[in-house]
Design a protein around this motif. Structure first.
Motif, short mmCIF file in Angstrom:
data_model
loop_
_atom_site.label_atom_id
_atom_site.label_comp_id
_atom_site.label_asym_id
_atom_site.label_seq_id
_atom_site.Cartn_x
_atom_site.Cartn_y
_atom_site.Cartn_z
N PHE A 1 0.83 -1.19 0.00
CA PHE A 1 0.00 0.00 0.00
C PHE A 1 0.87 1.26 0.00
N LEU A 2 0.27 2.35 -0.52
CA LEU A 2 0.95 3.63 -0.65
C LEU A 2 0.15 4.71 0.05
N ALA A 3 0.80 5.83 0.28
CA ALA A 3 0.16 7.00 0.88
C ALA A 3 0.81 8.24 0.29
N PHE A 4 0.37 9.41 0.76
CA PHE A 4 0.91 10.67 0.29
C PHE A 4 1.64 11.40 1.42
N GLU A 5 2.82 11.92 1.10
CA GLU A 5 3.52 12.87 1.96
C GLU A 5 3.31 14.26 1.36
N THR A 6 2.80 15.18 2.15
CA THR A 6 2.60 16.54 1.65
C THR A 6 3.95 17.26 1.59
N LEU A 7 4.25 17.81 0.42
CA LEU A 7 5.52 18.50 0.21
C LEU A 7 5.40 20.01 0.37
N THR A 8 4.30 20.58 -0.08
CA THR A 8 4.12 22.04 -0.07
C THR A 8 4.07 22.57 1.35
N LEU A 9 4.70 23.71 1.56
CA LEU A 9 4.77 24.31 2.90
C LEU A 9 4.25 25.75 2.83
N CYS A 10 3.00 25.93 3.21
CA CYS A 10 2.41 27.26 3.25
C CYS A 10 1.12 27.20 4.05
N PRO A 11 0.90 28.12 4.97
CA PRO A 11 -0.32 28.07 5.77
C PRO A 11 -1.58 28.14 4.90
N ILE A 12 -2.64 27.52 5.40
CA ILE A 12 -3.97 27.59 4.81
C ILE A 12 -4.77 28.59 5.62
N ASP A 13 -5.39 29.53 4.98
CA ASP A 13 -6.06 30.64 5.68
C ASP A 13 -7.33 30.14 6.36
N VAL A 14 -7.27 29.94 7.66
CA VAL A 14 -8.42 29.40 8.39
C VAL A 14 -9.51 30.44 8.59
#
Length: 599
Positions: free
Chosen positions: A537-550
């Motif tokens: 099985f596989l998964a995703f590692e998030t690469l992008t680094l930037c806040p999400i505007d909550v």
């Protein structure tokens, strides 16, 4: 000829002169590129529509431009007042324009498409539709070239090398690996036209195409020699010498067809039907055995090495720091009452990335304020752009080309007050992005099967979006790269499987025409997730680094798993970016990465 109507009239004169019933002008060049040098932007020249995808058809009494939903608003605006009708493609990759030809071309009539820009695979479907109609296909006419009297020349930018440490595999090793793959497929010869494949294989880069660091060239790989067909003077002598040492010989760009025509009688030639034009295949002699298969370089370059991934992670930190500077500047500028436009966002994004050492943008920045954000491929121009003022949502989709990777990120920013309906939309999109980020799936699953994971929370609000959820991304190469993709259409593609080392975008969206648009995008890396008795099985590692505007979301609509993901993501962003920024950008980063408030 300054108007599209005058250009259509000129093309109609050529139709009559050559006794052709219809002309098809695709968005393509001899390399089937997504972004085209000006010399090959015939469809844009003839129609006035500047989107990257679309097909123009001209007959003596009709002119139509086929585009999918991503471009409806843009096409309507750019075609207004012309003699060209905007036609709808049900989805990206649809053949509705071919169906139209099959129903409307006169029996016995001829349809002209310049063979040098018509994909070989696409030509099969077109021929079939015309044969059923009793019509014929002509590929020997370049009618756009005849009418376009002030056509720009081919680009002449110099080629440069992508070198260590960022180039982690040598040119010789890549060529050897390719020849081994050719042998497995029963071919001693292989012809490559796609520019990112040529650049990747030879560890070369260029500046012939906007946003992609590639150069115009074809490549013929033989048993003992590789021939690079490239414009004269584009390869500096010192690079030519190093290429020669690796068995790569230079030849004039225009000699590619003659080289194919001169292949020996016992040759077996590997061609990728989806990545070569009909005009080139017609040069192959009948005595040559053609092996039709995907370019082996496509999966090779899609699965990044561990060393490349390390560089990409470092690149994401640079890019994230640049974005922290961008968004902190935006917040401060608006607070100070400064005039900020969509164009200013683009200027500031490029300036911030330039300070971090980028080579250039990876695509044209999309900065869409409120209604403009509802156009997925919107682009502000000096003649038409919005000022950021009042209340609403600002969508910013941008990216950079760095020696250590290619970035692509979308964020939605709250400006002033955000309505409950807007928060509902942003939250639904965020939930979809998070759900895909958390997914686990069998190795080799087709990316299309993952698409519904991201859409489900959006479907739950009785909404949808008209583009794919994810595309492959290159390594200091094309921002849109195959073979994988996360979209409904990718479900049926045999080669669109997810494998370790692939970098893919995760970008669900939701668009309210005339009101606002939402898209949240991170790049993710496919990584091993473990094995069981039922498989790998596989998964995703998030690469992008930037806040999400909550400020744009309703946190009460997130479940515990989604809240945990968002808090953990922001903690990682803070940890890795905080040492790289200072002053206002540092203060902004700390505020933007605070954990969500308790229930």
């Amino acid at each position: 000829m300054t108007s599209s109507s005058a250009r259509i009239d000129a093309l109609r004169e050529l139709l009559a002169r050559h006794q052709v019933a219809a002309l098809v002008v695709p968005s393509a060049d001899p390399h089937l590129s997504e972004y085209l040098p000006e010399h090959w932007q015939g469809r844009a020249w003839a129609s006035g529509f500047t989107g990257s995808v679309g097909t123009l058809i001209v007959t003596p009494s009709f002119a139509g431009l086929w585009v999918d939903s991503r471009y409806f608003t843009q096409a309507d605006a750019q075609l207004a007042g012309s003699s060209i009708t905007r036609m709808s493609l049900p989805a990206s990759g649809s053949a509705a324009h071919i169906d139209w030809l099959g129903e409307n071309v006169p029996k016995g009539g001829a349809v002209a498409v310049f063979g040098d820009v018509l994909g070989y695979a696409a030509s099969k479907a077109l021929k079939s539709a015309l044969e059923k109609r009793g019509a014929t296909l002509r590929t020997d006419l370049d009618l756009v070239g005849e009418a376009w009297t002030d056509r720009p020349p081919l680009p002449a930018a110099a080629i440069y090398e992508h070198v260590a440490p960022h180039a982690t595999v040598t040119r010789a090793a890549k060529i050897a690996r390719l020849r081994a793959a050719m042998t497995e497929k029963g071919a001693a010869w292989h012809f490559v036209s796609t520019l990112d494949d040529v650049a990747w294989l030879l560890n070369l880069r260029g500046a012939d195409v906007d946003y992609n660091p590639v150069f115009l060239a074809h490549l013929l790989v033989g048993p003992s020699e590789v021939v690079l067909f490239v414009g004269e003077g584009k390869v500096p002598p010192e690079i030519a010498a190093r290429l020669a040492a690796d068995g790569v010989r230079l030849a004039p760009y225009a000699d590619a067809k003659s080289a194919l025509a001169a292949l020996p009688a016992d040759a077996a030639l590997l061609l990728d039907p989806a990545r070569v034009t009909l005009g080139l295949t017609l040069a192959v002699p009948g005595h040559v055995k053609v092996v039709e298969a995907m370019n082996p370089t496509v999966p090779f370059k899609a699965q990044k090495t561990d060393e490349e991934i390390a560089h990409v992670r470092a690149t994401m930190e640079k890019d994230g720091a640049a974005l922290a500077e961008l968004f902190s500047w935006l917040e401060g500028a608006l607070a100070r009452g400064e005039r900020v436009t969509e164009l200013t966002i683009d200027e500031q994004a490029c300036a911030a990335r330039k300070r971090r050492g980028y080579v250039g943008p990876s695509f044209a920045t999309i900065a869409g304020w409120n209604a403009n954000g509802a156009m997925p491929h919107y682009r502000a121009t000096p003649e038409s752009h919005a000022t950021i003022e009042g209340d609403g949502l600002l969508l910013v989709d941008s990216g950079g080309q760095y020696l250590g990777g290619t970035t692509d990120i979308t964020r939605v920013v709250a400006i002033g007050a955000v309505s409950a309906e807007q928060k509902r939309d942003v939250t639904a999109v965020l939930k979809g992005m998070i759900q895909l980020s958390l997914a686990r799936f069998p190795r080799g699953v087709r990316g299309g099967l993952l698409d519904a994971i991201a859409r489900a929370p959006i479907w739950a609000t009785l909404s949808d979006y008209g583009h794919g959820t994810g595309h492959g991304v290159g390594y200091f190469l094309a921002v849109h790269e195959g073979p994988q993709g996360i979209s409904p259409g990718a479900a049926a593609l045999a080669h669109a499987t997810m494998e370790p080392g692939m970098i893919t975008s995760n970008e669900p969206g939701l668009y309210r025409p005339g009101r606002w648009g939402v898209r949240i995008e991170n790049l993710v890396l496919t990584v091993p997730a473990g094995k069981s008795e039922l498989g790998e099985f596989l998964a995703f590692e998030t690469l992008t680094l930037c806040p999400i505007d909550v400020r744009c979301i309703d946190p009460t609509q997130l479940d515990a798993r989604e809240r945990a993901w968002l808090d953990a993501y922001h903690a990682e962003v803070r940890k890795r970016l905080a040492p790289l920024v200072e002053g206002e950008a540092h203060a902004w980063l700390l505020r933007a990465t605070e954990p969500l408030p308790s229930w």
